[in-house]
Design a protein around this motif. Structure first.
Motif, PDB file in Angstrom:
ATOM      1  N   PHE A  63       0.828  -1.200   0.000  1.00  0.00           N
ATOM      2  CA  PHE A  63       0.000   0.000   0.000  1.00  0.00           C
ATOM      3  C   PHE A  63       0.867   1.257   0.000  1.00  0.00           C
ATOM      4  N   ARG A  64       0.384   2.285  -0.645  1.00  0.00           N
ATOM      5  CA  ARG A  64       0.922   3.626  -0.486  1.00  0.00           C
ATOM      6  C   ARG A  64       0.200   4.252   0.708  1.00  0.00           C
ATOM      7  N   LEU A  65       0.873   5.108   1.433  1.00  0.00           N
ATOM      8  CA  LEU A  65       0.341   5.541   2.727  1.00  0.00           C
ATOM      9  C   LEU A  65       0.284   7.049   2.877  1.00  0.00           C
ATOM     10  N   ILE A  66      -0.793   7.513   3.524  1.00  0.00           N
ATOM     11  CA  ILE A  66      -0.866   8.868   4.049  1.00  0.00           C
ATOM     12  C   ILE A  66      -1.000   8.728   5.558  1.00  0.00           C
ATOM     13  N   LEU A  67      -0.063   9.278   6.292  1.00  0.00           N
ATOM     14  CA  LEU A  67      -0.046   9.193   7.739  1.00  0.00           C
ATOM     15  C   LEU A  67      -0.392  10.550   8.334  1.00  0.00           C
ATOM     16  N   VAL A  68      -1.335  10.559   9.262  1.00  0.00           N
ATOM     17  CA  VAL A  68      -1.790  11.800   9.878  1.00  0.00           C
ATOM     18  C   VAL A  68      -1.638  11.703  11.387  1.00  0.00           C
ATOM     19  N   ALA A  69      -1.047  12.705  11.985  1.00  0.00           N
ATOM     20  CA  ALA A  69      -0.942  12.802  13.435  1.00  0.00           C
ATOM     21  C   ALA A  69      -0.550  14.236  13.786  1.00  0.00           C
ATOM     22  N   ARG A  70      -0.588  14.540  15.062  1.00  0.00           N
ATOM     23  CA  ARG A  70      -0.323  15.916  15.481  1.00  0.00           C
ATOM     24  C   ARG A  70       1.160  16.236  15.516  1.00  0.00           C
ATOM     25  N   LYS A  71       1.971  15.329  16.061  1.00  0.00           N
ATOM     26  CA  LYS A  71       3.390  15.620  16.242  1.00  0.00           C
ATOM     27  C   LYS A  71       4.166  15.290  14.963  1.00  0.00           C
ATOM     28  N   PRO A  72       4.882  16.256  14.393  1.00  0.00           N
ATOM     29  CA  PRO A  72       5.579  15.997  13.122  1.00  0.00           C
ATOM     30  C   PRO A  72       6.783  15.071  13.253  1.00  0.00           C
ATOM     31  N   GLU A  73       7.484  15.107  14.379  1.00  0.00           N
ATOM     32  CA  GLU A  73       8.718  14.322  14.488  1.00  0.00           C
ATOM     33  C   GLU A  73       8.468  12.816  14.388  1.00  0.00           C
ATOM     34  N   PRO A  74       7.555  12.243  15.173  1.00  0.00           N
ATOM     35  CA  PRO A  74       7.298  10.801  15.013  1.00  0.00           C
ATOM     36  C   PRO A  74       6.776  10.447  13.624  1.00  0.00           C
ATOM     37  N   LEU A  75       5.991  11.329  13.032  1.00  0.00           N
ATOM     38  CA  LEU A  75       5.503  11.084  11.671  1.00  0.00           C
ATOM     39  C   LEU A  75       6.653  10.955  10.680  1.00  0.00           C
ATOM     40  N   GLN A  76       7.573  11.902  10.751  1.00  0.00           N
ATOM     41  CA  GLN A  76       8.698  11.893   9.820  1.00  0.00           C
ATOM     42  C   GLN A  76       9.602  10.683  10.050  1.00  0.00           C
ATOM     43  N   ARG A  83      -7.388  16.661   3.335  1.00  0.00           N
ATOM     44  CA  ARG A  83      -7.816  16.566   1.934  1.00  0.00           C
ATOM     45  C   ARG A  83      -6.818  17.221   0.992  1.00  0.00           C
ATOM     46  N   ALA A  84      -6.115  18.224   1.465  1.00  0.00           N
ATOM     47  CA  ALA A  84      -5.109  18.877   0.624  1.00  0.00           C
ATOM     48  C   ALA A  84      -4.022  17.899   0.194  1.00  0.00           C
ATOM     49  N   ALA A  85      -3.851  16.820   0.970  1.00  0.00           N
ATOM     50  CA  ALA A  85      -2.837  15.816   0.642  1.00  0.00           C
ATOM     51  C   ALA A  85      -3.424  14.576  -0.007  1.00  0.00           C
ATOM     52  N   THR A  86      -4.765  14.515  -0.147  1.00  0.00           N
ATOM     53  CA  THR A  86      -5.375  13.287  -0.662  1.00  0.00           C
ATOM     54  C   THR A  86      -6.317  13.490  -1.843  1.00  0.00           C
ATOM     55  N   ASP A  87      -6.690  14.707  -2.148  1.00  0.00           N
ATOM     56  CA  ASP A  87      -7.681  14.913  -3.208  1.00  0.00           C
ATOM     57  C   ASP A  87      -7.192  14.492  -4.594  1.00  0.00           C
ATOM     58  N   ASP A  88      -5.886  14.337  -4.745  1.00  0.00           N
ATOM     59  CA  ASP A  88      -5.355  13.949  -6.062  1.00  0.00           C
ATOM     60  C   ASP A  88      -5.065  12.456  -6.159  1.00  0.00           C
ATOM     61  N   ILE A  89      -5.446  11.678  -5.151  1.00  0.00           N
ATOM     62  CA  ILE A  89      -5.158  10.242  -5.152  1.00  0.00           C
ATOM     63  C   ILE A  89      -6.411   9.463  -4.774  1.00  0.00           C
ATOM     64  N   GLU A  90      -6.341   8.140  -4.920  1.00  0.00           N
ATOM     65  CA  GLU A  90      -7.477   7.276  -4.615  1.00  0.00           C
ATOM     66  C   GLU A  90      -7.229   6.559  -3.288  1.00  0.00           C
ATOM     67  N   VAL A  91      -7.956   6.983  -2.265  1.00  0.00           N
ATOM     68  CA  VAL A  91      -7.848   6.362  -0.944  1.00  0.00           C
ATOM     69  C   VAL A  91      -8.863   5.228  -0.869  1.00  0.00           C
ATOM     70  N   GLY A  92      -8.351   4.002  -0.802  1.00  0.00           N
ATOM     71  CA  GLY A  92      -9.230   2.841  -0.749  1.00  0.00           C
ATOM     72  C   GLY A  92      -9.413   2.270   0.636  1.00  0.00           C
ATOM     73  N   LEU A  93      -8.624   2.765   1.599  1.00  0.00           N
ATOM     74  CA  LEU A  93      -8.732   2.276   2.967  1.00  0.00           C
ATOM     75  C   LEU A  93      -8.532   3.442   3.921  1.00  0.00           C
ATOM     76  N   LEU A  94      -9.477   3.611   4.828  1.00  0.00           N
ATOM     77  CA  LEU A  94      -9.378   4.596   5.900  1.00  0.00           C
ATOM     78  C   LEU A  94      -9.256   3.864   7.215  1.00  0.00           C
ATOM     79  N   VAL A  95      -8.191   4.144   7.957  1.00  0.00           N
ATOM     80  CA  VAL A  95      -8.038   3.643   9.319  1.00  0.00           C
ATOM     81  C   VAL A  95      -8.027   4.857  10.236  1.00  0.00           C
ATOM     82  N   TYR A  96      -9.090   5.032  11.007  1.00  0.00           N
ATOM     83  CA  TYR A  96      -9.165   6.161  11.939  1.00  0.00           C
ATOM     84  C   TYR A  96      -8.849   5.616  13.322  1.00  0.00           C
ATOM     85  N   ASN A  97      -7.617   5.860  13.744  1.00  0.00           N
ATOM     86  CA  ASN A  97      -7.095   5.235  14.954  1.00  0.00           C
ATOM     87  C   ASN A  97      -6.892   6.225  16.097  1.00  0.00           C
TER      88      ASN A  97
END
Length: 271
Positions: free
Chosen positions: A32-45, A75-89
């Motif tokens: 899978f290609r991934l979009i990761l969302v969280a508040r703290k940028p350091e662990p994300l990176q 949405r600014a990071a996803t409107d140009d791609i096809e998201v087939g799976l949402l995991v809201y954790n």
């Protein structure tokens, strides 16, 4: 995980550590290609760098999920791609106290993340999946959603919303080709729990939780993680008879009593 049905992109909200990071690693391993969302940028990176090192394509969005415009930010990071799976954790609770005494911003944040966030993200990405006739949504919840607990009023109520909301969404989306699952999590060894001083040595591994969610996405509407004691506790606290006694006897224990509560559940299972 079926990349053709649920791909090519997976959006993991609350995806920087713990169960969210475990979801990301498993999905990356399946291509899978991934979009990761969280508040703290350091662990994300850090997680993104790890996954890119394994060949995965990863986008990251640092955003406060309690903010009203968070969906627009993602949405600014996803409107140009096809998201087939949402995991809201997202949705852990780090503040306990009497509801009438806690600052309003604390309880509003819990509600925004667990109720409005789940509903708004599921509406937007679910609509796109329904239009394509395939996809999947996993909304994580908690055993706390079966019972109101003192000092956790907003949290337990929000988790209850998540479960009932997912059941309805599952019934609506199943005939339209979209799988929806409420992943009901018990005591799990996440960094968030460790920071609160919880005895995580007694808890379930995040990798087990994430794997069960992915493996059972088509077995909705609710999947209770198979940690010993989880299903027994859900049955025990979800009965409708004498709720006063049930709430008094089985409310979520204070943090300094969590270890003993975990041992008590283990004894219950071993009987």
């Amino acid at each position: 995980m079926n990349l053709e049905k649920y791909g090519p992109w997976a959006l993991v909200v609350g995806g920087s550590e713990g169960v969210g990071a475990a979801f990301a690693r498993l999905l990356a391993a399946d291509g899978f290609r991934l979009i990761l969302v969280a508040r703290k940028p350091e662990p994300l990176q850090e997680l993104a760098a790890e996954l890119r090192g394994r060949g995965a394509e990863v986008r990251v969005v640092s955003a406060d999920l309690a903010c009203p415009d968070v969906l627009a930010t993602v949405r600014a990071a996803t409107d140009d791609i096809e998201v087939g799976l949402l995991v809201y954790n997202a949705g852990a609770n780090n503040t306990r106290g009497l509801f009438v005494e806690l600052p309003e911003e604390v309880t509003q944040s819990v509600i925004a993340i667990n109720v409005l966030g789940q509903a708004n993200f599921a509406r937007h990405y679910g609509a796109l999946m329904v239009k394509r006739g395939q996809g999947g949504i996993i909304l994580t919840g908690s055993l706390g959603g079966y019972l109101g607990s003192p000092t956790l009023a907003a949290y337990t109520a929000a988790k209850s919303f998540s479960r009932i909301f997912t059941e309805a969404l599952w019934a609506e989306c199943a005939p339209l080709g979209v799988d929806v699952l409420h992943l009901n999590i018990g005591f799990t060894a996440t960094p968030a729990m460790a920071r609160l001083g919880m005895p995580v040595a007694l808890a379930e591994a995040p990798e087990t939780v994430a794997r069960e969610g992915l493996e059972n996405i088509a077995n909705g509407p609710v999947w209770i993680v198979s940690t010993p004691g989880n299903r027994e506790r859900a049955r025990l606290i979800s009965g409708s008879d004498n709720r006063a006694e049930t709430v008094r006897a089985h409310a979520i224990a204070p943090r300094d009593q969590t270890a003993q509560a975990a041992r008590d559940v283990k004894k219950l299972v071993e009987r």
